[in-house]
Design an enzyme around this catalytic site. Structure first.
Site, PDB file in Angstrom:
ATOM      1  N   PRO A  84      64.427 -18.053 -46.187  1.00 22.10           N
ATOM      2  CA  PRO A  84      64.807 -18.560 -47.504  1.00 22.10           C
ATOM      3  C   PRO A  84      63.760 -18.129 -48.529  1.00 22.10           C
ATOM      4  O   PRO A  84      62.569 -18.356 -48.327  1.00 22.10           O
ATOM      5  CB  PRO A  84      64.786 -20.082 -47.316  1.00 22.10           C
ATOM      6  CG  PRO A  84      64.014 -20.344 -46.083  1.00 22.10           C
ATOM      7  CD  PRO A  84      63.963 -19.104 -45.271  1.00 22.10           C
ATOM      8  N   MET A  85      64.202 -17.490 -49.614  1.00 23.63           N
ATOM      9  CA  MET A  85      63.260 -17.017 -50.641  1.00 23.63           C
ATOM     10  C   MET A  85      63.750 -17.437 -52.024  1.00 23.63           C
ATOM     11  O   MET A  85      64.883 -17.140 -52.400  1.00 23.63           O
ATOM     12  CB  MET A  85      63.126 -15.492 -50.574  1.00 23.63           C
ATOM     13  CG  MET A  85      62.467 -14.997 -49.304  1.00 23.63           C
ATOM     14  SD  MET A  85      62.433 -13.193 -49.217  1.00 23.63           S
ATOM     15  CE  MET A  85      64.133 -12.849 -48.743  1.00 23.63           C
TER      16      MET A  85
ATOM     17  N   GLN B 227      68.096 -25.434 -47.100  1.00 27.71           N
ATOM     18  CA  GLN B 227      66.679 -25.799 -46.986  1.00 27.71           C
ATOM     19  C   GLN B 227      66.255 -26.671 -48.162  1.00 27.71           C
ATOM     20  O   GLN B 227      66.500 -26.329 -49.318  1.00 27.71           O
ATOM     21  CB  GLN B 227      65.781 -24.556 -46.943  1.00 27.71           C
ATOM     22  CG  GLN B 227      64.348 -24.945 -46.542  1.00 27.71           C
ATOM     23  CD  GLN B 227      63.340 -23.829 -46.682  1.00 27.71           C
ATOM     24  OE1 GLN B 227      63.036 -23.396 -47.790  1.00 27.71           O
ATOM     25  NE2 GLN B 227      62.805 -23.360 -45.566  1.00 27.71           N
TER      26      GLN B 227
ATOM     27  N   CYS C 154      56.030 -23.614 -48.076  1.00 24.89           N
ATOM     28  CA  CYS C 154      55.870 -22.955 -49.377  1.00 24.89           C
ATOM     29  C   CYS C 154      54.457 -23.168 -49.920  1.00 24.89           C
ATOM     30  O   CYS C 154      54.005 -24.302 -50.072  1.00 24.89           O
ATOM     31  CB  CYS C 154      56.886 -23.488 -50.377  1.00 24.89           C
ATOM     32  SG  CYS C 154      56.703 -22.670 -51.977  1.00 24.89           S
TER      33      CYS C 154
ATOM     34  N   LYS D   7      60.534 -25.145 -41.267  1.00 22.45           N
ATOM     35  CA  LYS D   7      59.749 -23.918 -41.469  1.00 22.45           C
ATOM     36  C   LYS D   7      58.379 -24.327 -41.986  1.00 22.45           C
ATOM     37  O   LYS D   7      58.272 -25.136 -42.908  1.00 22.45           O
ATOM     38  CB  LYS D   7      60.437 -23.000 -42.486  1.00 22.45           C
ATOM     39  CG  LYS D   7      59.642 -21.710 -42.718  1.00 22.45           C
ATOM     40  CD  LYS D   7      60.488 -20.616 -43.367  1.00 22.45           C
ATOM     41  CE  LYS D   7      59.770 -19.279 -43.277  1.00 22.45           C
ATOM     42  NZ  LYS D   7      58.850 -19.011 -44.360  1.00 22.45           N
TER      43      LYS D   7
ATOM     44  N   HIS E 199      55.429 -19.235 -40.153  1.00 23.63           N
ATOM     45  CA  HIS E 199      54.862 -18.088 -40.856  1.00 23.63           C
ATOM     46  C   HIS E 199      53.401 -17.966 -40.430  1.00 23.63           C
ATOM     47  O   HIS E 199      52.650 -18.949 -40.490  1.00 23.63           O
ATOM     48  CB  HIS E 199      54.966 -18.300 -42.373  1.00 23.63           C
ATOM     49  CG  HIS E 199      54.458 -17.133 -43.168  1.00 23.63           C
ATOM     50  ND1 HIS E 199      55.307 -16.215 -43.760  1.00 23.63           N
ATOM     51  CD2 HIS E 199      53.200 -16.720 -43.448  1.00 23.63           C
ATOM     52  CE1 HIS E 199      54.573 -15.290 -44.370  1.00 23.63           C
ATOM     53  NE2 HIS E 199      53.300 -15.573 -44.194  1.00 23.63           N
TER      54      HIS E 199
ATOM     55  N   ASP F 282      55.320 -10.488 -42.158  1.00 17.78           N
ATOM     56  CA  ASP F 282      54.927  -9.066 -42.037  1.00 17.78           C
ATOM     57  C   ASP F 282      55.835  -8.187 -41.181  1.00 17.78           C
ATOM     58  O   ASP F 282      55.490  -7.030 -40.936  1.00 17.78           O
ATOM     59  CB  ASP F 282      53.491  -8.917 -41.503  1.00 17.78           C
ATOM     60  CG  ASP F 282      52.440  -9.404 -42.490  1.00 17.78           C
ATOM     61  OD1 ASP F 282      52.820  -9.772 -43.615  1.00 17.78           O
ATOM     62  OD2 ASP F 282      51.251  -9.413 -42.126  1.00 17.78           O
TER      63      ASP F 282
ATOM     64  N   GLY G 244      61.688 -11.844 -44.341  1.00 17.33           N
ATOM     65  CA  GLY G 244      61.832 -12.215 -45.741  1.00 17.33           C
ATOM     66  C   GLY G 244      61.679 -11.019 -46.655  1.00 17.33           C
ATOM     67  O   GLY G 244      62.632 -10.295 -46.931  1.00 17.33           O
ATOM     68  N   ARG G 245      60.443 -10.788 -47.105  1.00 19.08           N
ATOM     69  CA  ARG G 245      60.212  -9.778 -48.156  1.00 19.08           C
ATOM     70  C   ARG G 245      60.703  -8.380 -47.792  1.00 19.08           C
ATOM     71  O   ARG G 245      61.148  -7.637 -48.658  1.00 19.08           O
ATOM     72  CB  ARG G 245      58.706  -9.743 -48.501  1.00 19.08           C
ATOM     73  CG  ARG G 245      58.257 -10.968 -49.286  1.00 19.08           C
ATOM     74  CD  ARG G 245      56.756 -11.012 -49.470  1.00 19.08           C
ATOM     75  NE  ARG G 245      56.036 -11.180 -48.215  1.00 19.08           N
ATOM     76  CZ  ARG G 245      54.739 -10.978 -48.065  1.00 19.08           C
ATOM     77  NH1 ARG G 245      54.009 -10.565 -49.084  1.00 19.08           N
ATOM     78  NH2 ARG G 245      54.152 -11.179 -46.897  1.00 19.08           N
TER      79      ARG G 245
END
Length: 331
Positions: free
Chosen positions: A20-21, A74, A104, A143, A173, A208, A230-231
């Site tokens: 989730p971003m 989320q 976050c 998360k 993460h 990563d 994610g990214r």
């Protein structure tokens, strides 16, 4: 062996999850990721305070669609009662699970006692999680990060205590809150949790993973049940397709052609307008163009056009131009 969340969510042998971003993983973006093989997705994170106060922006984030399943909503917050209320509201939106964000790191979340800041108060995290579990019939997942900083890496305690009160999966993460997104993600603690004989819920690694090579190596090295990306998916939803193809066949897919890039960009734009309306849909799509065409030489002039045009017709024309000019090249 299939990875399961609760009794009813079967994610297959080694699932790939879309992280989730905020301002990224909305329904238009999720659509293109789903088309490229992602196994499980989540909404952007949603403020519990926003939900219980009926804020339009928070409510809009509850929009989910049948083709997205399985999908989690989320939520995050600093007050247990607000999280209880937000869970009830989110459950009515019909997701497959509720996910709590304890990861976050950004200031306006973590410094208000939500997100990763709960890593400084595990008793409160446990009480909040229990309240969420009691407020829904759906599976609840979490998360989080390794800890608040290097001196307080406590995710092993978090994993045991949250599993004991009934969470059904944990995504970790591999950074502390203090690291934000800097430095390298460290998955060694994630592996230790997965190997802990007390832990029986699925453990997903995050941080990563940006290539087929890394996904394959880390799957083996860290023994996780699945990987959350994610990214690396921003502007490159093909990463899911490429990793899954490699896991299934041992072969590497070619990267997307210009034509594929243009088509996915078009689809994303169309979905953006369908969901947000013409004006906002076109405006919010602007942040994605340079990502979809990253690495293409001499692209600046087209990017400048795309981020200034006001109508879908003009944007489609420029996308057609891009396709014609660059179609012989695969980036």
């Amino acid at each position: 062996m299939s990875v399961k969340i609760g009794e009813h969510i079967d994610l297959g042998e080694f699932p790939l999850l879309l992280a989730p971003m905020e301002d990224v993983s909305d329904p238009p973006f999720r659509f293109v990721c789903k088309k490229n093989g992602v196994d499980m997705m989540y909404t952007e994170f949603i403020s519990s305070e926003g939900l219980i106060r009926d804020a339009a922006k928070s409510r809009k984030k509850l929009d989910i669609f049948e083709y997205e399943r399985p999908i989690g909503i989320q939520i995050f917050g600093s007050e247990i009662e607000s999280m209880r209320g937000a869970t009830e509201i989110s459950s009515q939106a019909g997701p497959d699970l509720i996910d709590i964000n304890y990861g976050c790191p950004v200031k306006n979340v973590a410094c208000r006692g939500a997100g990763a800041s709960l890593l400084q108060d595990i008793d409160k995290m446990v009480a909040m999680t229990k309240a969420v579990i009691e407020s829904t019939h759906l599976p609840v997942t979490v998360k989080t990060r390794l800890g608040w900083d290097d001196s307080t890496k406590n995710v092993d305690e978090v994993a045991e205590r949250l599993q004991d009160i009934g969470i059904k999966a944990l995504s970790i993460h591999g950074r502390t809150r203090a690291q934000m997104y800097k430095g390298e993600a460290d998955w060694t603690m994630i592996r230790d949790i997965k190997k802990n004989p007390r832990i029986h819920i699925p453990i997903f690694g995050n941080g990563d993973v940006d290539s087929v090579d890394k996904a394959a190596a880390w799957r083996k090295e860290y023994a996780v049940d699945g990987i959350m990306i994610g990214r690396a998916s921003i502007g490159y939803p093909w990463i899911f397709r490429e990793i899954k193809h490699f896991f299934a066949t041992g072969e590497r897919l070619e990267g997307p052609t210009i034509e594929e890039r243009v088509e996915v960009c078009r689809t994303h734009l169309t979905k953006s307008i369908e969901w947000k309306g013409d004006k906002l849909g076109i405006f919010e799509m602007r942040r994605h163009y340079s990502n979809y065409f990253k690495g293409i030489p001499d692209f600046k002039e087209y990017r400048m056009k795309l981020v200034t045009l006001q109508t879908i017709e003009e944007i489609q024309e420029v996308l057609e131009e891009i396709k014609d000019k660059f179609e012989l090249e695969t980036v």
